[in-house]
Design an enzyme around this catalytic site. Structure first.
Site, PDB file in Angstrom:
ATOM      1  N   CYS A   9      22.400  74.868  17.070  1.00 30.60           N
ATOM      2  CA  CYS A   9      21.707  76.041  17.613  1.00 30.60           C
ATOM      3  C   CYS A   9      22.705  76.957  18.321  1.00 30.60           C
ATOM      4  CB  CYS A   9      20.592  75.615  18.566  1.00 30.60           C
ATOM      5  SG  CYS A   9      19.099  75.037  17.718  1.00 30.60           S
ATOM      6  N   HIS A  48      15.403  75.023  14.414  1.00 32.58           N
ATOM      7  CA  HIS A  48      15.760  73.687  14.903  1.00 32.58           C
ATOM      8  C   HIS A  48      14.639  72.688  14.642  1.00 32.58           C
ATOM      9  CE1 HIS A  48      17.641  70.697  17.632  1.00 32.58           C
ATOM     10  NE2 HIS A  48      16.386  70.334  17.781  1.00 32.58           N
ATOM     11  N   THR A  96      24.211  62.403  14.086  1.00 36.85           N
ATOM     12  CA  THR A  96      24.726  62.694  15.422  1.00 36.85           C
ATOM     13  C   THR A  96      24.238  64.042  15.948  1.00 36.85           C
ATOM     14  OG1 THR A  96      26.743  63.635  14.474  1.00 36.85           O
ATOM     15  CG2 THR A  96      26.811  61.317  15.120  1.00 36.85           C
ATOM     16  N   HIS A  99      19.675  68.329  14.389  1.00 34.69           N
ATOM     17  CA  HIS A  99      19.244  69.587  13.740  1.00 34.69           C
ATOM     18  C   HIS A  99      19.501  69.368  12.256  1.00 34.69           C
ATOM     19  CE1 HIS A  99      19.215  74.265  14.063  1.00 34.69           C
ATOM     20  NE2 HIS A  99      19.108  73.941  12.775  1.00 34.69           N
ATOM     21  N   HIS A 101      20.539  69.068   8.642  1.00 33.64           N
ATOM     22  CA  HIS A 101      21.646  69.722   7.952  1.00 33.64           C
ATOM     23  C   HIS A 101      21.961  68.963   6.678  1.00 33.64           C
ATOM     24  CE1 HIS A 101      23.142  66.861  10.945  1.00 33.64           C
ATOM     25  NE2 HIS A 101      24.120  66.578  10.099  1.00 33.64           N
ATOM     26  N   HIS A 103      25.014  67.970   4.282  1.00 34.71           N
ATOM     27  CA  HIS A 103      26.456  67.905   4.050  1.00 34.71           C
ATOM     28  C   HIS A 103      26.725  68.237   2.588  1.00 34.71           C
ATOM     29  CE1 HIS A 103      27.536  65.550   7.791  1.00 34.71           C
ATOM     30  NE2 HIS A 103      26.261  65.230   7.700  1.00 34.71           N
TER      31      HIS A 103
END
Ligand code: AMP
Ligand code: ZN
Length: 112
Positions: A9, A48, A96, A99, A101, A103
């Site tokens: 964020c 978020h 970790t 939010h 995501h 990869h």
């Protein structure tokens, strides 16, 4: 709703820097700060939330948009012979950053 303790964020708000490679009204893509492959990007929705279990219809639309953009973004950033997508979910996966995501890993032949 952004989360004041969330590093992604903060990146989205421009409060901390990132090596951005793409952005639009729904997502941002930047280089992972600790790359685990020659190309390691993170695709992050602007909103978020942490988990796929929190997907609403509108969040699912954003995720679909992200998946449709990723092939071009990956190709334009050095993944010419393929890439791997990873979405870590929760503690056992080692998530970790809370939010969601995606990869994007590539730029070389990946182990496993
Ligand atoms: P995950 O373990 O799936 O939650 O992935 C979080 C990823 O975010 C890790 O690969 C980190 O290296 C990466 N990361 C954490 N902070 C930053 C940052 N400020 N800029 C870029 N990547 C970051
Ligand atoms: Zn966040």
């Amino acid at each position: 709703m952004s989360n004041e303790n969330c590093v992604f964020c903060k990146i989205l708000a421009g409060e901390i820097p990132s090596a951005k490679v793409y952005e639009d009204d729904k997502m941002i893509v930047f280089k992972d700060i600790e790359p685990k492959a020659k190309v390691h990007l993170l695709a992050v929705p602007r909103e978020h939330f942490k988990l796929l279990s929190e997907l609403s219809e509108s969040r699912a639309m954003v995720l679909a948009h992200m998946l449709r953009r990723i092939p071009d973004i990956a190709a334009q950033n050095g993944c010419k012979d393929g890439y791997r997508l990873v979405i870590n979910q929760g503690d056992d996966a080692g998530q970790t950053v809370p939010h969601l995501h995606i990869h994007i890993l590539g730029g070389e032949s990946l182990p496993w």
